[in-house]
Scaffold this motif. Structure first.
Motif, PDB file in Angstrom:
ATOM      1  N   PRO A 142       0.826  -1.211   0.000  1.00  0.00           N
ATOM      2  CA  PRO A 142       0.000   0.000   0.000  1.00  0.00           C
ATOM      3  C   PRO A 142       0.857   1.257   0.000  1.00  0.00           C
ATOM      4  N   ARG A 169     -10.344   3.768   4.413  1.00  0.00           N
ATOM      5  CA  ARG A 169     -11.434   3.320   3.533  1.00  0.00           C
ATOM      6  C   ARG A 169     -11.808   4.423   2.543  1.00  0.00           C
ATOM      7  N   ASN A 189      -4.029   3.124  -3.259  1.00  0.00           N
ATOM      8  CA  ASN A 189      -3.758   1.809  -2.682  1.00  0.00           C
ATOM      9  C   ASN A 189      -3.424   1.980  -1.199  1.00  0.00           C
ATOM     10  N   CYS A 190      -4.336   1.543  -0.331  1.00  0.00           N
ATOM     11  CA  CYS A 190      -4.181   1.723   1.114  1.00  0.00           C
ATOM     12  C   CYS A 190      -4.294   0.395   1.837  1.00  0.00           C
ATOM     13  N   ARG A 198      -7.481   3.402  -9.735  1.00  0.00           N
ATOM     14  CA  ARG A 198      -6.583   3.120  -8.626  1.00  0.00           C
ATOM     15  C   ARG A 198      -5.132   3.454  -8.971  1.00  0.00           C
ATOM     16  N   VAL A 240      -9.518  -1.954   0.293  1.00  0.00           N
ATOM     17  CA  VAL A 240      -8.391  -1.805   1.216  1.00  0.00           C
ATOM     18  C   VAL A 240      -7.542  -3.077   1.230  1.00  0.00           C
ATOM     19  N   ASN A 241      -6.233  -2.920   1.175  1.00  0.00           N
ATOM     20  CA  ASN A 241      -5.278  -4.029   1.248  1.00  0.00           C
ATOM     21  C   ASN A 241      -5.267  -4.553   2.681  1.00  0.00           C
ATOM     22  N   SER A 285      -9.192   4.753  -0.195  1.00  0.00           N
ATOM     23  CA  SER A 285      -9.256   3.627  -1.122  1.00  0.00           C
ATOM     24  C   SER A 285     -10.500   3.689  -2.001  1.00  0.00           C
TER      25      SER A 285
END
Length: 390
Positions: free
Chosen positions: A43, A117, A126-127, A389, A151-152, A120
Motif C-alpha cells: 500500500p 477506507r 492503494n491503502c 486506482r 483496502v489491502n 481507497s
C-alpha cells in the motif's frame, strides 16, 4: 507550493527516501492469521489501527439518551452486556429518516479505518490497514467492509477473541453520543510488528491514544527505518487534556511529519499558554511537524508548511446529517492532495470536499451518491478528480 516533493525535501534527506515500490507484502507473523487475498502490491498509505472496530450508527430520538448512563455527546466505555442492551433499545427509539435508506448502519469504524477506507474507495489510492480483528462475526464484518472498499488487508491479523464495537447514537441535530466496548477486544501488540509491514509504504497514518502508545512508538520506529512519512491525528480533546505530556514528547521527537488537530484539541494542547487560538496552535505544531493542520468545523481549516500558511473555508453546500468521520475524511482528502503533489491550499480544498461528503449521511462511510457529490464539488473548484486506482 508545499507538496511532499517540495516542503518535505529536507525531511526526506534526513530520514532517507520514502519508498514507493511495489514489492509483494508478506508479513512474517507466526502467531496470527493474516489476510493475503487482496492486492499483492504494497500500500502507498498504511493506517495503524491496533484494534479493528465495528460501528453501529443509529439516528434516535433523545429520550433514549436519558435512559443510558453517562453524559450526552461524550464517549464512555461500556461492557458488552450494556452495549447489547443499548442496541436492543435502539430498535424502539429510531427516528425515521426518509433520505437514508437504512435508519441504522453497521460498518467498519475507527478514525484510521474511516480515513483509509475513504482514500481507497473514493480516491482510488492503494491503502492498507495494520491491526488485528477478532475471529467473530464482527471481525468478519470488518474484513468484508474494508475489503469491499478495496483496502489491502495483508497486514491485518486475525486473533482469537472479540472484535471491538461501538454504538454511535445520533440525535435529530446530528450530534453523536458514543458507547464503545473495547476492554476485551483483540489488538495488535508492538512486538508483533515487522519491518515487512512497512516495505514500500509512503505514509503511515495514526491516531493518538495513550493505551496504544507502545505500538505507536514501535510503528514509528520501524516506519522511519523504511523512510516512511508519519501522520498523526490528535484523537479528542479529552485525550489531549488527560495525556498531554506523552503527546508533547511525541510531537517534539521530530518523527511526526503531518499533524491534524481540531479546534478543541488545539486549545487543550496550549492550555497553559496565554494564547490558545487555533492560529497559535498551528504555529506550535508547525515548529515540530513539516505539515500542520487545524480544522475549524463549519469555519474551514488552517494549514501551515514551512513559511506558507493558508486558511480555507468549509464547503458551503454540505448539509450535516451526522458529523461522524468528518475529520477522518478531511485527513484522507488532504493526504490524497499530498501524494498527488498538490499545493497546500489545494490539499485543504480536497479535504473540505471529502469531509463535506461524509456528513451528508449516517456513519463514517461515504455512500456512492455522496462520492459523486464530492467529485462534482472538486470539479467546480478546479481540483483533480480521482481516476482509477493508483
Amino acid at each position: 507550493m508545499c507538496s511532499e516533493e517540495g516542503g518535505g525535501r529536507q525531511a526526506k534527506k534526513r530520514r532517507g527516501e520514502a519508498r514507493m515500490g511495489a514489492e509483494p507484502l508478506l508479513p512474517k507473523n507466526t502467531h496470527t492469521h493474516t489476510h493475503t487475498h487482496t492486492q499483492p502490491n504494497s500500500p502507498l498509505i498504511l493506517g495503524l489501527q491496533p484494534s479493528a472496530l465495528i460501528d453501529h450508527v443509529a439516528k434516535i430520538d433523545s429520550s433514549l439518551l436519558a435512559q443510558i448512563p453517562g453524559e450526552r455527546g461524550g464517549s464512555i466505555p461500556v461492557a458488552i452486556e450494556e452495549l447489547e442492551h443499548i442496541l436492543n433499545e435502539v430498535k424502539t427509539h429510531i427516528l425515521s429518516s426518509p433520505p437514508d435508506p437504512s435508519p441504522m448502519r453497521t460498518m467498519a469504524g475507527g478514525s484510521v479505518a474511516n480515513t483509509i477506507r475513504g482514500l481507497s474507495a473514493g480516491f482510488g489510492v492503494n491503502c492498507g490497514i495494520l491491526g488485528a480483528c477478532g475471529d467473530d462475526e464482527q471481525g468478519g464484518l470488518f474484513v468484508s467492509n474494508m475489503g469491499s472498499s478495496g483496502v489491502n488487508l495483508s497486514t491485518l491479523r486475525t486473533k482469537k477473541g472479540p472484535t471491538a464495537q461501538c454504538v454511535c447514537l445520533v440525535d435529530a441535530l446530528g450530534n453523536r453520543t458514543m458507547r464503545p466496548c473495547l476492554s476485551s477486544a483483540v489488538k495488535i501488540q508492538a512486538e508483533e510488528l515487522t519491518k515487512e509491514d512497512f516495505k514500500g509504504v509512503k505514509w503511515l497514518v495514526m491516531r493518538y491514544g495513550i493505551y496504544n502508545l507502545e505500538v505507536i512508538h514501535a510503528a514509528i520506529r520501524m516506519a522511519k527505518q523504511e523512510g516512511v512519512f508519519v501522520s498523526l491525528d490528535l484523537a479528542s480533546f479529552e485525550m489531549v487534556r488527560d495525556f498531554r505530556v506523552p503527546l508533547l514528547k511525541l510531537l517534539q521527537s521530530g518523527d511526526i511529519d503531518l499533524c491534524f488537530a481540531n479546534e478543541d484539541e488545539a486549545r487543550e494542547l496550549l492550555r497553559d499558554d496565554e494564547n490558545t487560538s487555533p492560529e497559535a496552535a498551528l504555529e506550535f505544531l508547525a515548529k515540530h511537524c513539516q505539515w500542520a493542520v487545524v480544522t475549524l468545523g463549519s469555519n474551514g481549516c488552517l494549514a501551515k508548511c514551512g513559511r506558507e500558511m493558508v486558511r480555507v473555508p468549509a464547503i458551503g453546500e454540505a448539509k450535516a446529517t451526522d458529523a461522524t468521520g468528518a475529520g477522518d475524511l478531511f485527513a484522507g482528502g488532504f493526504l490524497y492532495g499530498l501524494v498527488k503533489g498538490l499545493s497546500l491550499e489545494e490539499c485543504c480544498r480536497v479535504g473540505t470536499c471529502s469531509g463535506g461528503s461524509v456528513i451528508r449521511s449516517l456513519g463514517g462511510e461515504v455512500t456512492p451518491e455522496n462520492w459523486q457529490w464530492m467529485y462534482k464539488q472538486m470539479q467546480i473548484k478546479g481540483l483533480p478528480v480521482p481516476g482509477l486506482r493508483q
